[in-house]
Design a protein around this motif. Structure first.
Motif, PDB file in Angstrom:
ATOM      1  N   PRO A 158      -4.077   8.306  -0.833  1.00 52.61           N
ATOM      2  CA  PRO A 158      -3.569   9.819  -0.989  1.00 52.61           C
ATOM      3  C   PRO A 158      -4.578  10.735  -0.410  1.00 52.61           C
ATOM      4  N   PRO A 159      -6.023  10.731  -0.787  1.00 51.77           N
ATOM      5  CA  PRO A 159      -6.750  11.856  -0.310  1.00 51.77           C
ATOM      6  C   PRO A 159      -7.081  11.350   1.145  1.00 51.77           C
ATOM      7  N   SER A 160      -7.125  10.391   1.690  1.00 50.62           N
ATOM      8  CA  SER A 160      -7.227  10.088   2.912  1.00 50.62           C
ATOM      9  C   SER A 160      -6.040  10.654   4.068  1.00 50.62           C
ATOM     10  N   LEU A 161      -4.899  10.522   3.433  1.00 53.33           N
ATOM     11  CA  LEU A 161      -3.818  11.139   3.875  1.00 53.33           C
ATOM     12  C   LEU A 161      -3.573  12.719   4.096  1.00 53.33           C
ATOM     13  N   GLN A 162      -4.349  13.340   3.025  1.00 53.25           N
ATOM     14  CA  GLN A 162      -4.431  14.776   2.804  1.00 53.25           C
ATOM     15  C   GLN A 162      -5.604  15.100   3.660  1.00 53.25           C
TER      16      GLN A 162
ATOM     17  N   PHE B 175      -6.512  -4.103  -2.358  1.00 52.19           N
ATOM     18  CA  PHE B 175      -5.456  -3.376  -2.563  1.00 52.19           C
ATOM     19  C   PHE B 175      -5.652  -2.095  -3.728  1.00 52.19           C
ATOM     20  N   ASN B 176      -6.150  -2.513  -4.765  1.00 53.41           N
ATOM     21  CA  ASN B 176      -6.289  -1.405  -5.934  1.00 53.41           C
ATOM     22  C   ASN B 176      -7.305  -0.399  -5.639  1.00 53.41           C
ATOM     23  N   THR B 177      -8.197  -0.859  -4.660  1.00 56.13           N
ATOM     24  CA  THR B 177      -9.087   0.266  -4.256  1.00 56.13           C
ATOM     25  C   THR B 177      -8.656   1.282  -3.315  1.00 56.13           C
ATOM     26  N   TRP B 178      -7.836   0.345  -2.319  1.00 56.24           N
ATOM     27  CA  TRP B 178      -7.403   1.287  -1.295  1.00 56.24           C
ATOM     28  C   TRP B 178      -6.218   2.214  -1.601  1.00 56.24           C
ATOM     29  N   LEU B 179      -5.431   1.789  -2.772  1.00 55.24           N
ATOM     30  CA  LEU B 179      -4.169   2.589  -3.301  1.00 55.24           C
ATOM     31  C   LEU B 179      -5.095   3.965  -3.968  1.00 55.24           C
TER      32      LEU B 179
ATOM     33  N   SER C  35       3.842  15.195   0.939  1.00 56.98           N
ATOM     34  CA  SER C  35       4.637  16.297   1.873  1.00 56.98           C
ATOM     35  C   SER C  35       5.331  16.885   0.828  1.00 56.98           C
ATOM     36  N   LYS C  36       6.116  16.369   0.202  1.00 56.87           N
ATOM     37  CA  LYS C  36       7.171  16.884  -1.020  1.00 56.87           C
ATOM     38  C   LYS C  36       6.386  17.907  -1.880  1.00 56.87           C
ATOM     39  N   GLN C  37       5.025  17.484  -2.407  1.00 49.28           N
ATOM     40  CA  GLN C  37       4.313  18.312  -3.040  1.00 49.28           C
ATOM     41  C   GLN C  37       3.485  19.421  -2.383  1.00 49.28           C
TER      42      GLN C  37
ATOM     43  N   LEU D 228       0.760  -1.276   0.130  1.00 44.34           N
ATOM     44  CA  LEU D 228      -0.118   0.104  -0.052  1.00 44.34           C
ATOM     45  C   LEU D 228       1.079   1.243  -0.023  1.00 44.34           C
ATOM     46  N   HIS D 229       2.132   1.036   0.190  1.00 45.32           N
ATOM     47  CA  HIS D 229       2.958   2.244  -0.132  1.00 45.32           C
ATOM     48  C   HIS D 229       2.826   3.478   0.593  1.00 45.32           C
ATOM     49  N   TYR D 230       2.317   3.223   1.960  1.00 41.24           N
ATOM     50  CA  TYR D 230       2.130   4.485   2.915  1.00 41.24           C
ATOM     51  C   TYR D 230       3.397   5.305   2.846  1.00 41.24           C
ATOM     52  N   PRO D 231       4.442   4.766   3.501  1.00 39.33           N
ATOM     53  CA  PRO D 231       5.619   5.914   3.541  1.00 39.33           C
ATOM     54  C   PRO D 231       5.994   6.463   2.235  1.00 39.33           C
ATOM     55  N   LYS D 232       6.039   5.855   1.184  1.00 35.59           N
ATOM     56  CA  LYS D 232       6.123   6.542  -0.155  1.00 35.59           C
ATOM     57  C   LYS D 232       5.218   7.766  -0.419  1.00 35.59           C
ATOM     58  N   THR D 233       4.024   7.332  -0.215  1.00 32.23           N
ATOM     59  CA  THR D 233       2.734   8.330  -0.485  1.00 32.23           C
ATOM     60  C   THR D 233       2.836   9.453   0.485  1.00 32.23           C
ATOM     61  N   ALA D 234       3.071   9.126   1.763  1.00 31.54           N
ATOM     62  CA  ALA D 234       3.279  10.346   2.647  1.00 31.54           C
ATOM     63  C   ALA D 234       4.508  11.186   2.305  1.00 31.54           C
TER      64      ALA D 234
END
Length: 370
Positions: free
Chosen positions: A357-361, A349-353, A179-181, A169-175
């Motif tokens: 991103p909008p959930s972390l935002q 996983f495809n759905t959660w991916l 943040s970088k953006q 689910l790539h949480y660290p990479k997504t976070a």
């Protein structure tokens, strides 16, 4: 060879191909009558089928990370469970290792951040369980030495592993990317599975005479993390997100412990625990706790605190659509609720991916560093 390793998958595929060629080569010799040729043909066909299914299973597990190790697959996890009194005398965090985040500049924590593999020991619950802690680049940068960071607890579903959250689910990479953006503020992620006393599916409930999982997530985990890392200790500094069973936990803990968490996100969440062979008896006749574990009942009968919720579902592909609509309708002030409803998307996983991103935002806007 690890369960999720490329070597294990390649070995299974190679063995399947070689045995299939052997069957083709030996088939004329086994074409005769009698019990021995028949047994030989059946045996070879069964062996090919077994290897084929093993290859498919290993490929699916490598993609979706249902199980992280052979011990996890066979329910023989070592070093994970409920602590005895002596072990619980020193609660907190033990760092067992570090790894890079799959982002540019990964070799330097001040650029790529860092993931620490830790062991969490709960003071009240006496639970010890592994976790991964993602620390953003800012945590290591000059000028942030005295800064506290918001924290989000991230849970998998059942029987997933914490590795799912990193590799699948790539949480660290997504976070890191968000943040970088400048779409989110830097935050610490504490990545775990809800099964803190495996193989039992305790579903974040304090079980009479059993694992005190609700206490662990509502109290012990916060104390352990805040005693080790530079994080805030107020509810507005803490969020919770999870998928499936992990989503149920995120909503349950945020709903019933507004003094601990300001926000909870349920991706394809359940709204009541599943009582089955994996869970065992969760309540031991305690009707109030059984009712309380039903989030829709809790919204109707218990006070709602100053918590914010985000729930996700889809019109097609999710079984929780109606329950999600009921949850949304039952949330009342001072609590607040937002939702993401996809046109289609399954429990995978495809759905959660698509939703992470909008959930972390969303979480970033509901958490504070102060």
């Amino acid at each position: 060879m690890g369960l999720t390793s490329t070597t294990a998958l390649a070995t299974a595929v190679l063995a399947t191909v070689l045995l299939s060629l052997l069957v083709v080569w030996q088939w004329p010799r086994l074409s005769g009558r009698g019990w021995r040729p028949v047994v030989g043909r059946v045996g070879l066909m069964c062996a090919v089928q077994l290897l084929l299914f093993s290859s498919v299973g290993l490929a699916a597990n490598k993609t979706f990370l249902f199980y992280g190790s052979w011990a996890d697959l066979f329910g023989r996890q070592d070093g994970v469970g409920v602590l005895g009194a002596q072990a619980a005398a020193n609660p907190g965090i033990t760092v067992d290792g570090k790894q890079k985040v799959d982002v540019p500049g990964a070799g330097k924590p001040s650029i790529g951040g860092e993931v620490q593999r830790v062991s969490v020991q709960g003071q009240r619950s006496r639970i010890v369980t592994p976790a991964y802690v993602y620390l953003p680049p800012e945590y290591f940068q000059q000028g942030y030495e005295k800064k506290s960071f918001p924290v989000t607890v991230v849970l998998t579903g059942f029987p997933g592993t914490a590795e799912n959250l990193i590799k699948g689910l790539h949480y660290p990479k997504t976070a890191w990317t968000l943040s970088k953006q400048k779409k989110t503020q830097p935050m610490i992620l504490v990545m775990m599975r809800p099964t803190v006393a495996p193989p039992r599916n305790t579903q974040c409930i304090d079980i009479p005479g059993g694992p005190q999982t609700e206490t662990f997530f509502a109290d012990d985990l916060r104390k352990a993390i805040s005693g080790t890392y530079r994080v805030g200790t107020k509810p507005r500094n803490w969020g919770f997100i999870g998928d499936s069973t992990g989503g149920y936990c995120a909503l349950k803990i945020a709903l019933q412990h507004p003094e601990a968490y300001a926000a909870g996100v349920g991706l394809s969440a359940d709204y009541a625990p599943d009582v089955d062979m994996d869970s065992g008896d969760l309540f031991h006749g305690n009707k109030h706790e059984q009712n309380r574990s039903d989030l829709l009942w809790s919204l109707d009968h218990l006070p709602q605190g100053n918590s914010s919720f985000l729930v996700t579902t889809s019109h097609q592909g999710e079984s929780n659509f109606r329950a999600t609509q009921k949850f949304i309708a039952k949330v009342k002030e001072p609590a607040r609720v937002s939702s993401i409803t996809l046109a289609s998307g399954g429990h995978n996983f495809n759905t959660w991916l698509r939703e992470i991103p909008p959930s972390l935002q969303w979480l970033s806007t509901h958490l504070s560093t102060e």
